[in-house]
Design an enzyme around this catalytic site. Structure first.
Site, PDB file in Angstrom:
ATOM      1  N   LYS B  52       0.769  -1.238   0.000  1.00 30.08           N
ATOM      2  CA  LYS B  52       0.000   0.000   0.000  1.00 30.08           C
ATOM      3  C   LYS B  52       0.810   1.303   0.000  1.00 30.08           C
ATOM      4  CE  LYS B  52      -4.383  -1.581   0.261  1.00 30.08           C
ATOM      5  NZ  LYS B  52      -5.457  -1.185  -0.683  1.00 30.08           N
ATOM      6  N   SER B  77      -9.444  -0.751   5.909  1.00 30.38           N
ATOM      7  CA  SER B  77      -9.569  -1.806   6.915  1.00 30.38           C
ATOM      8  C   SER B  77      -8.203  -2.136   7.500  1.00 30.38           C
ATOM      9  CB  SER B  77     -10.197  -3.047   6.285  1.00 30.38           C
ATOM     10  OG  SER B  77      -9.388  -3.515   5.240  1.00 30.38           O
ATOM     11  N   ASP B 171       3.299 -18.209 -17.350  1.00 25.70           N
ATOM     12  CA  ASP B 171       2.014 -18.643 -17.904  1.00 25.70           C
ATOM     13  C   ASP B 171       0.855 -17.879 -17.274  1.00 25.70           C
ATOM     14  OD1 ASP B 171       3.389 -20.510 -19.373  1.00 25.70           O
ATOM     15  OD2 ASP B 171       2.974 -22.169 -17.992  1.00 25.70           O
ATOM     16  N   GLY B 180      -9.393  -3.526  -6.128  1.00 27.05           N
ATOM     17  CA  GLY B 180      -8.825  -3.593  -7.465  1.00 27.05           C
ATOM     18  C   GLY B 180      -7.675  -2.637  -7.736  1.00 27.05           C
ATOM     19  N   GLY B 181      -7.144  -1.993  -6.706  1.00 25.09           N
ATOM     20  CA  GLY B 181      -6.019  -1.082  -6.930  1.00 25.09           C
ATOM     21  C   GLY B 181      -4.759  -1.826  -7.349  1.00 25.09           C
ATOM     22  N   ASP B 209     -17.311 -10.337  -5.187  1.00 30.31           N
ATOM     23  CA  ASP B 209     -17.994  -9.367  -6.036  1.00 30.31           C
ATOM     24  C   ASP B 209     -17.354  -9.223  -7.423  1.00 30.31           C
ATOM     25  OD1 ASP B 209     -16.082  -7.997  -4.038  1.00 30.31           O
ATOM     26  OD2 ASP B 209     -16.147  -6.596  -5.728  1.00 30.31           O
TER      27      ASP B 209
END
Lengths: 321, 321
Positions: B52, B77, B171, B180-181, B209
């Site tokens: 992060k 979180s 592969d 999704g960052g 999701d």
């Protein structure tokens, strides 16, 4: 001085193709907790997860080729077993290893996976030496002792050579002690260069034979099996060769409770994000528990073969809630 | 193509003084278990123990100096909270962070130790966005979003640049997905170079999701709080900017059960001897559980901030005995 006879340079050249040069790790957050600048030699990241391959390779690489092919016997509570098994596999030898019944199952499974023959039925800490002698006679194979062997001591000493290159002279050097192979080796390698460093042996309270030996001035042998979570240092006494070196090189010894070892182990896991076993956290625990005070310290993370099942159970019973 | 607008090179130059170039780890023993050659990008060894800081530094380094001094708001979180707190401390800013009440306490304590103001009372996964909007209005501070921000995506994308230098085209590339960052960034960086690689999003079954979004062809938002031990990927939906990129770059998605994540986490601890958190083991679990098959794979170990108390408890209930 006896320690100057250990052939550290020869060992370093001999084993270089077979072992890793491990990193020295550092964590600002552990430093704050320790109140010291702490350099941790990560032998948990050595091949097989402990420093032991250094000694095993150095001993076996000095055997006559024919003898090597016939095989070797050894005795180990785990990490030395994996090391001898690995060296046997890579040097075209065979390993037969006597293992006490209370040994760490994770370590034994790993030695078996590496192709070693494991002999364990009825073996205890107290009677294992007899088992080994019988096995050597029966099979006609030589012993690769886990610590009481100058070749093994010289192998472990290569950690000291790497430390001399990688860190400045510290106030204290903290090394865990079981049979004394690691400490005899490392202290032999650094003693003449780190002249002002206090070299300190760190032992769990449930296996404090070296601490008592220093107090009495002669080798003390425990009269019952050691009781400690530090399964890598559960020897009854230090080796004879080891003792002769340690008397020359070591400045002090401290004894640490298992609860402090467990706390330190978890701190190393969570702050440094590297996995050490209890014996691997022992030297660092000397500083984090306050048993030793210093501004700069080097501690050896001697191994990382942890039995997570045992830890989760242990954690349940000893954890502060 | 939208993904080509992500300024990966600019991000790499901007954040270089503030983040670590993390190693790619390898274990022969994990390879045998996976039946594949597996390269693991160790972002658990990044500063603060997750990837992060790359995104947080890249976003905050592009703020006007006066704005930066006044401070920033964020929501997390855990791992993004630590990253924003670290960036705020090092760049002379202040961080106010909204944290859901079920967040990992270890991560929150770390963010607080880094000087962040933590706002947590009454915050849930569902209502936290409202809390953030109110806080931004009240304090007049801008948001550093944990994932739905091109600057953040570009920061995480620098992992992809490092992978292009350090490993051959695999592969499959396995990346955990929450908002999704990470996946939008890494896939944007490698997509035009690793043309034959299947890029696969890995999600826990309790927060699937993205998998459902791909099936439906439009962003799906979970209607209740995710239930998974993977506390790093408990977002209700992927970000809007992230979704637009992921539609262009991602080849597939898989869903993994928590039990498989837990097993993989323990395998990484014991075989690689590096500490990952559940979300950090998620991508690797796709291969070790058999959900994905490949000869060569790169997986991202996204974080290593594990709550040992929670793990020991979890381990007791889910462990095969």
């Amino acid at each position: 001085m006896r320690y100057r006879q250990i052939d550290v340079q020869g060992a370093a050249e001999r084993i270089a193709p077979y072992v890793r040069r491990t990193p020295v790790l550092h964590s600002a957050s552990l430093d704050r907790l320790a109140g010291a600048t702490l350099h941790l030699k990560a032998e948990n990241l050595q091949r097989t997860g402990s420093f032991k391959p250094r000694g095993a390779f150095n001993a076996m690489l000095q055997m006559a080729p024919d003898d090597l092919t016939r095989g070797v016997v050894s005795v180990s509570s785990g990490n030395h077993a994996q090391a001898v098994a690995l060296a046997a596999r890579e040097l075209g030898s065979r390993a037969v290893i006597v293992v006490p019944e209370d040994a760490n199952p994770v370590k034994i499974a790993a030695a078996r996976d590496l192709g070693a023959e494991i002999v364990t039925g009825g073996v205890t800490q107290e009677n294992r030496e007899r088992f080994v002698r019988e096995l050597m006679a029966e099979r006609g194979l030589p012993l690769i002792h886990p610590f009481d062997d100058d070749r093994v001591i010289a192998g472990q000493a290569t950690i000291g050579l790497e430390l001399l290159e990688d860190v400045d002279q510290p106030d204290v050097l903290l090394v865990p002690i079981g049979g004394g192979g690691l400490l005899a080796g490392v202290s032999a390698a650094v003693r003449d260069r780190w002249t002002t460093t206090r070299i300190i042996a760190v032992e769990p309270s449930g296996a404090d034979d070296f601490h008592r030996s220093r107090q009495e001035g002669s080798r003390v042998r425990l009269d019952k099996a050691p009781t400690t979570i530090c399964d890598g240092v559960r020897s009854l006494e230090v080796g004879e060769r080891n003792w002769s070196i340690l008397q020359e090189t070591v400045d002090d010894s401290v004894v640490i409770e298992d609860t402090a070892v467990l706390e330190t182990m978890e701190l190393i896991w969570t702050r440094l994000r590297t996995v050490v076993e209890p014996s691997g956290a022992l030297a660092t625990a000397a500083l984090l528990s306050g048993a030793v005070r210093a501004d700069t310290a080097v501690a050896i993370l001697s191994g990382g073969n942890v039995d997570l099942n045992a830890w989760a159970a242990q954690s349940r019973t000893t954890r502060r809630t």
